[in-house]
Write a protein that holds these residues in place. Structure first.
Motif, PDB file in Angstrom:
ATOM      1  N   VAL A 203       0.842  -1.207   0.000  1.00 44.28           N
ATOM      2  CA  VAL A 203       0.000   0.000   0.000  1.00 44.28           C
ATOM      3  C   VAL A 203       0.870   1.248   0.000  1.00 44.28           C
ATOM      4  CG1 VAL A 203      -1.797   1.254   1.231  1.00 44.28           C
ATOM      5  CG2 VAL A 203      -1.854  -1.232   1.173  1.00 44.28           C
ATOM      6  N   LYS A 204       1.940   1.214   0.804  1.00 45.21           N
ATOM      7  CA  LYS A 204       2.863   2.348   0.854  1.00 45.21           C
ATOM      8  C   LYS A 204       3.578   2.528  -0.486  1.00 45.21           C
ATOM      9  CE  LYS A 204       5.074   2.690   4.646  1.00 45.21           C
ATOM     10  NZ  LYS A 204       6.058   2.465   5.744  1.00 45.21           N
ATOM     11  N   LEU A 205       3.928   1.406  -1.128  1.00 45.33           N
ATOM     12  CA  LEU A 205       4.579   1.486  -2.430  1.00 45.33           C
ATOM     13  C   LEU A 205       3.654   2.100  -3.474  1.00 45.33           C
ATOM     14  CD1 LEU A 205       6.835   0.799  -4.458  1.00 45.33           C
ATOM     15  CD2 LEU A 205       5.835  -1.498  -4.636  1.00 45.33           C
ATOM     16  N   GLY A 206       2.403   1.634  -3.516  1.00 43.87           N
ATOM     17  CA  GLY A 206       1.456   2.188  -4.483  1.00 43.87           C
ATOM     18  C   GLY A 206       1.205   3.667  -4.268  1.00 43.87           C
ATOM     19  N   TYR A 207       1.072   4.083  -3.018  1.00 47.99           N
ATOM     20  CA  TYR A 207       0.858   5.495  -2.734  1.00 47.99           C
ATOM     21  C   TYR A 207       2.082   6.327  -3.102  1.00 47.99           C
ATOM     22  CZ  TYR A 207       0.554   9.795  -0.040  1.00 47.99           C
ATOM     23  OH  TYR A 207       0.568  11.100   0.354  1.00 47.99           O
ATOM     24  N   ARG A 208       3.292   5.809  -2.847  1.00 45.97           N
ATOM     25  CA  ARG A 208       4.502   6.550  -3.171  1.00 45.97           C
ATOM     26  C   ARG A 208       4.628   6.755  -4.681  1.00 45.97           C
ATOM     27  NH1 ARG A 208       7.964   3.184  -1.440  1.00 45.97           N
ATOM     28  NH2 ARG A 208       7.926   3.887   0.733  1.00 45.97           N
ATOM     29  N   VAL A 209       4.313   5.726  -5.448  1.00 45.84           N
ATOM     30  CA  VAL A 209       4.390   5.841  -6.907  1.00 45.84           C
ATOM     31  C   VAL A 209       3.388   6.877  -7.414  1.00 45.84           C
ATOM     32  CG1 VAL A 209       3.975   4.616  -9.073  1.00 45.84           C
ATOM     33  CG2 VAL A 209       5.266   3.503  -7.248  1.00 45.84           C
ATOM     34  N   LEU A 210       2.176   6.840  -6.912  1.00 46.56           N
ATOM     35  CA  LEU A 210       1.157   7.790  -7.357  1.00 46.56           C
ATOM     36  C   LEU A 210       1.490   9.209  -6.931  1.00 46.56           C
ATOM     37  CD1 LEU A 210      -2.046   5.700  -6.554  1.00 46.56           C
ATOM     38  CD2 LEU A 210      -1.011   6.070  -8.790  1.00 46.56           C
ATOM     39  N   ASN A 211       2.015   9.350  -5.734  1.00 45.92           N
ATOM     40  CA  ASN A 211       2.321  10.687  -5.231  1.00 45.92           C
ATOM     41  C   ASN A 211       3.476  11.323  -6.000  1.00 45.92           C
ATOM     42  OD1 ASN A 211       2.126  12.936  -3.598  1.00 45.92           O
ATOM     43  ND2 ASN A 211       3.373  12.075  -1.963  1.00 45.92           N
ATOM     44  N   VAL A 212       4.472  10.525  -6.357  1.00 50.68           N
ATOM     45  CA  VAL A 212       5.630  11.060  -7.064  1.00 50.68           C
ATOM     46  C   VAL A 212       5.301  11.321  -8.534  1.00 50.68           C
ATOM     47  CG1 VAL A 212       7.980  10.536  -7.820  1.00 50.68           C
ATOM     48  CG2 VAL A 212       7.282  10.009  -5.480  1.00 50.68           C
ATOM     49  N   GLU A 213       4.640  10.389  -9.180  1.00 50.09           N
ATOM     50  CA  GLU A 213       4.402  10.494 -10.614  1.00 50.09           C
ATOM     51  C   GLU A 213       3.242  11.433 -10.952  1.00 50.09           C
ATOM     52  OE1 GLU A 213       6.327   9.296 -12.840  1.00 50.09           O
ATOM     53  OE2 GLU A 213       7.600   8.102 -11.514  1.00 50.09           O
ATOM     54  N   LEU A 214       2.203  11.441 -10.139  1.00 48.66           N
ATOM     55  CA  LEU A 214       1.029  12.260 -10.434  1.00 48.66           C
ATOM     56  C   LEU A 214       0.992  13.565  -9.658  1.00 48.66           C
ATOM     57  CD1 LEU A 214      -1.737   9.489 -10.521  1.00 48.66           C
ATOM     58  CD2 LEU A 214      -0.329  10.360 -12.395  1.00 48.66           C
ATOM     59  N   GLY A 215       1.795  13.681  -8.613  1.00 48.23           N
ATOM     60  CA  GLY A 215       1.788  14.907  -7.820  1.00 48.23           C
ATOM     61  C   GLY A 215       0.458  15.135  -7.131  1.00 48.23           C
ATOM     62  N   LEU A 216       0.034  14.207  -6.293  1.00 44.47           N
ATOM     63  CA  LEU A 216      -1.253  14.318  -5.617  1.00 44.47           C
ATOM     64  C   LEU A 216      -1.282  15.529  -4.682  1.00 44.47           C
ATOM     65  CD1 LEU A 216      -1.858  10.572  -4.695  1.00 44.47           C
ATOM     66  CD2 LEU A 216      -2.600  11.815  -6.733  1.00 44.47           C
ATOM     67  N   GLU A 217      -2.442  16.147  -4.597  1.00 47.75           N
ATOM     68  CA  GLU A 217      -2.623  17.326  -3.752  1.00 47.75           C
ATOM     69  C   GLU A 217      -2.963  16.875  -2.325  1.00 47.75           C
ATOM     70  OE1 GLU A 217      -5.542  19.744  -5.584  1.00 47.75           O
ATOM     71  OE2 GLU A 217      -4.354  20.134  -7.381  1.00 47.75           O
ATOM     72  N   THR A 218      -2.021  16.238  -1.697  1.00 50.17           N
ATOM     73  CA  THR A 218      -2.229  15.753  -0.334  1.00 50.17           C
ATOM     74  C   THR A 218      -1.798  16.811   0.658  1.00 50.17           C
ATOM     75  OG1 THR A 218      -0.039  14.724  -0.369  1.00 50.17           O
ATOM     76  CG2 THR A 218      -1.906  13.356  -1.023  1.00 50.17           C
ATOM     77  N   GLY A 219      -2.615  17.001   1.690  1.00 45.35           N
ATOM     78  CA  GLY A 219      -2.293  17.959   2.725  1.00 45.35           C
ATOM     79  C   GLY A 219      -1.409  17.349   3.803  1.00 45.35           C
ATOM     80  N   VAL A 220      -0.839  18.218   4.603  1.00 46.68           N
ATOM     81  CA  VAL A 220       0.016  17.765   5.697  1.00 46.68           C
ATOM     82  C   VAL A 220      -0.872  17.206   6.804  1.00 46.68           C
ATOM     83  CG1 VAL A 220       1.738  18.466   7.394  1.00 46.68           C
ATOM     84  CG2 VAL A 220       1.740  19.494   5.109  1.00 46.68           C
TER      85      VAL A 220
END
Length: 306
Positions: A203-220
């Motif tokens: 799950v952490k791997l999938g989220y890391r790939v999406l966050n890096v490649e797509l630039g998700l607008e995730t808040g702190v």
């Protein structure tokens, strides 16, 4: 035979036709153009184009209060956005039972319909991912907006060719966790992994790939957002939650939460609030629900006491 002009009182179909009325401003010639009455001399618009502001539906049963609309709205949770047709089994559209011979025929049609539903292997994989997202969203009792965003993230990842070489369950779980982070819904990686068909590291791997490649607008993630979930997990009273919120606010203003794990800061605030209120909460219990070690809670607790 009548020789008068048709639609002389001014309909929308009438164009460039002179009326007998005069302009109220300059007594000029009034014409109808594109559904509006205006003066040909001064340009005064007397009446604008008439619009039907009533409902867009029609009721043929005589009951206009409860109109029936056909079809569900479009949704990104389904692979075809909800536009596919489902063939029934035992009753027709009016609710009447279907004969045995007709059921056999519909069974053959249903089989061929399921075979030709997917136009490509990618669409079939998308249908599998959408079913996984729907299952995980229902298991975690997440709102519909989170499911819509998770499906949109997965579709964007599929367009960017991020699915190739990775498991569908991994990217689907990462999309759901990313949607929770974007919408501000407090869900941990462990909670997503409990309902997903992969472990927490995937799950952490999938989220890391999406966050890096797509630039998700995730808040702190802030500790104050974790207080309600942790307080409910340890079955504490309302006084503990109110005091823990005050301590978290103080910790953020004093800079004690900078660079620290928000789970550890929130757990330490709840532990200190329980001691001040008189509620017995152990560090081990808080460490289990906050996914941190008791040593982390003790360090943050000492910083708060100081």
């Amino acid at each position: 035979m009548s020789l008068r002009d048709v639609y002389e009182t001014g309909f929308d179909e009438q164009t460039d036709r002179t009326l007998s009325a005069d302009c109220p401003e300059c007594d000029g010639r009034v014409i109808v153009d594109a559904g509006e009455r205006r003066c040909d001399d001064c340009g005064l618009v007397i009446t604008e184009q008439r619009l039907d502001r009533g409902p867009e539906w029609r009721s043929f049963e005589g009951d206009d209060d409860n109109p029936s609309r056909v079809g569900a709205p479009l949704t990104a949770v389904r692979h075809d956005r909800g536009l596919s047709t489902e063939i029934g089994q035992q009753r027709d559209g009016t609710g009447s039972p279907i004969s045995g011979r007709k059921q056999v025929q519909l069974g053959r049609l249903r089989r061929e319909h399921n075979r030709g539903r997917f136009r490509s292997k990618a669409e079939q994989n998308l249908a599998h991912a959408c079913s996984e997202l729907h299952r995980m969203t229902s298991a975690l009792d997440l709102p519909k907006t989170v499911a819509e965003r998770a499906a949109a993230i997965y579709r964007e990842a599929m367009e960017e060719n991020l699915i190739r070489g990775r498991a569908i369950e991994t990217i689907a779980a990462g999309s759901l966790y990313g949607a929770c982070r974007c919408d501000g819904v407090t869900r941990t990686l462990g909670e997503i992994a409990d309902v997903a068909q992969c472990d927490e590291s995937k799950v952490k791997l999938g989220y890391r790939v999406l966050n890096v490649e797509l630039g998700l607008e995730t808040g702190v993630r802030r500790p104050r957002d974790l207080i309600p979930r942790l307080v409910s997990a340890v079955n504490a009273f309302g006084d503990v939650e109110r005091r823990a919120r005050d301590l978290v606010e103080y910790a953020e203003e004093a800079g004690l939460a900078n660079g620290r794990n928000p789970n550890g800061v929130a757990a330490a605030c709840i532990y200190l609030a329980g001691q001040e209120v008189g509620e017995h909460i152990t560090q081990t219990e808080l460490a289990d629900v906050a996914d941190v070690t008791p040593l982390t809670i003790r360090k943050r607790y000492r910083e708060l006491r100081e």
